[in-house]
Design an enzyme around this catalytic site. Structure first.
Site, PDB file in Angstrom:
ATOM      1  N   CYS A  35       0.845  -1.203   0.000  1.00  0.00           N
ATOM      2  CA  CYS A  35       0.000   0.000   0.000  1.00  0.00           C
ATOM      3  C   CYS A  35       0.872   1.241   0.000  1.00  0.00           C
ATOM      4  CB  CYS A  35      -0.901   0.015   1.225  1.00  0.00           C
ATOM      5  SG  CYS A  35      -1.839   1.548   1.403  1.00  0.00           S
ATOM      6  N   GLN A  36       0.594   2.139  -0.920  1.00  0.00           N
ATOM      7  CA  GLN A  36       1.256   3.436  -0.918  1.00  0.00           C
ATOM      8  C   GLN A  36       0.181   4.521  -0.764  1.00  0.00           C
ATOM      9  OE1 GLN A  36       2.034   1.865  -4.490  1.00  0.00           O
ATOM     10  NE2 GLN A  36       4.231   2.176  -4.520  1.00  0.00           N
TER      11      GLN A  36
END
Length: 455
Positions: free
Chosen positions: A75-76
């Site tokens: 996840c960014q």
């Protein structure tokens, strides 16, 4: 036959749980493509599944046809995309590649896994972006927040699991449950059950311990001596203790151990009082506390030896003094173990950076967990082969997905949606004879030979 792909594959935890669930129903499966960018994780994957998945999925354009996608995507931040595009744009994130491949190949289903924080990131807008994207592609979506400790895994690990089926409603009976908030709460919730060993339906740390671990995992004589100095002769008192310089409570500090030099009783008392009081609201709202002046400290440390104590602590490196304000010199003090697990409870969440310094007291001796024990804390069976590179395995298990959670979710999906699963499994007929003629499927990343994927 269900053909699936395994993206951001790590060491194959999602795949392992997926295949275990399918086997329970005699459903044949075949992994037609795997992708992982960490080379050590690829070695573990190859050791156990027979092919090396090394490739960068962001650079892959063509894949074999597949029925189901598995992806534990990193996840960014979505904040920029959300603010600029009404939470509908995932470009610049690795989820974009999941979205891209779902849109192009439209598999019948998928299972995605991510950290718990995905659901709350950017006030929930990140997760909203993802769910809206999946809906726009035609997928019905169910998601669950689940704690591995509820699935006979001796670890407090909460993750978000997202299941999707193309254009068909489906049912999942497993309900979200984030479980105990920590190991102490776990004991409170489950302690009564442990009185009846034969009825115990959960795993604890003692269940995963090796009977005769290699001596290289035992703490050094120097560190053991330091522990005895603080805790006394019975090291079993260390169960549940954390070695950290920024917290009090069930903690042991570097100045108590004498890591930088032995401290007097007054010096230890000073440092412990400083740690306990510097976070109080009357001194500010800094998360880990703020530096305090002499006058502020003397409101709780009232002995007359303030100057001599602080000078000695500064000289030894436990205390700093800038702008006439005192602050503990904290951080990673290179403790051989930073957390001693309670054998009667669950482990804290494994992480890639700290798994190698989790410890336990067994038979009165302090040691680090072995790589095999860490694999067991993720629900990997002992038949799963580990690299001889311990540090690589510790990192991999810190990043891994708990196998039994995946197996339970897919089992639940199959049991409650038989017609849908039948459609997926029987969309095309793959007999042993026809499999030998599938030479038309392309070999797609330079490092990945599809011909090695057949099992």
């Amino acid at each position: 036959m269900i053909k699936f792909i395994d993206l951001f594959a790590g060491t194959g935890g999602i795949r392992l749980g997926f295949e275990q669930a399918l086997r329970k129903f005699d459903i044949q499966s075949r992994c037609v493509y795997s992708s992982e960018i960490d080379k050590n994780a690829c070695k573990s994957y190859e050791l156990n599944f027979g092919h090396n998945p090394y490739s960068d999925i962001t650079q892959v354009e063509e894949l074999p046809e597949f029925d189901f996608m598995l992806a534990g995507f990193p996840c960014q931040a979505f904040s920029y995309a959300g603010k600029r595009r009404g939470f509908g744009d995932t470009r610049g994130t690795l989820f974009f590649d999941v979205e891209r491949l779902l849109k192009k190949y439209r598999p019948k289903g998928f299972l995605l896994e991510n950290v718990r924080g995905l659901t709350t990131h950017d006030k929930g807008r990140t997760f909203e972006t993802i769910v809206n994207s999946l809906h726009s592609l035609g997928y019905k979506v169910e998601y669950r927040l689940l704690n591995s400790s509820n699935f006979n895994v001796a670890q407090n690990r909460v993750r978000i699991y997202i299941l999707g089926i193309l254009e068909e409603d489906f049912e999942i009976k497993v309900q979200s449950d984030t479980g105990a908030i920590d190991s102490h709460n776990f004991i409170q919730r489950n302690g009564q059950k442990s009185l009846f060993e034969e009825e115990r339906d959960f795993a604890v740390v003692k269940d995963i311990l090796e009977a005769k671990p290699d001596s290289k995992y035992f703490c050094s004589e120097e560190f053991t001596s330091q522990l005895h100095k603080v805790i006394g002769s019975d090291l079993n008192q260390l169960h549940g203790y954390r070695l950290i310089d920024t917290r009090n409570g069930n903690s042991i500090h570097s100045w108590e151990l004498g890591i930088k030099g032995d401290c007097t009783d007054d010096e230890i008392e000073f440092m412990n009082l400083l740690i306990a009081n510097r976070r109080k609201k009357i001194f500010g709202t800094h998360q880990d506390g703020k530096a305090l002046t002499k006058d502020q400290i003397q409101t709780f440390y009232t002995k007359e030896n303030f100057d001599s104590v602080t000078s000695s602590l500064i000289e030894k490196g436990y205390l700093s003094n800038y702008d006439k304000k005192y602050n503990p010199v904290c951080g990673n003090m290179s403790f051989e173990v930073f957390k001693f697990l309670d054998p009667e409870s669950i482990s804290i969440t494994l992480t890639a950076s700290d798994t190698n310094r989790l410890g336990v007291v067994q038979n009165g001796k302090a040691r680090r967990l072995t790589p095999r024990e860490c694999a067991r804390l993720q629900g990997f069976p002992d038949t799963y082969k580990l690299l001889e590179n311990d540090n690589a395995v510790y990192k991999q298990m810190g990043n891994a997905v708990s196998v039994p959670v995946i197996e339970t979710l897919i089992t639940d999906l199959i049991e409650n949606n038989e017609l849908i699963i039948d459609k997926i499994a029987n969309a095309k007929s793959y007999t042993l004879a026809s499999r030998t003629t599938e030479q038309h499927e392309p070999k797609l990343a330079k490092e990945y030979a599809l011909s090695n994927a057949e099992e």
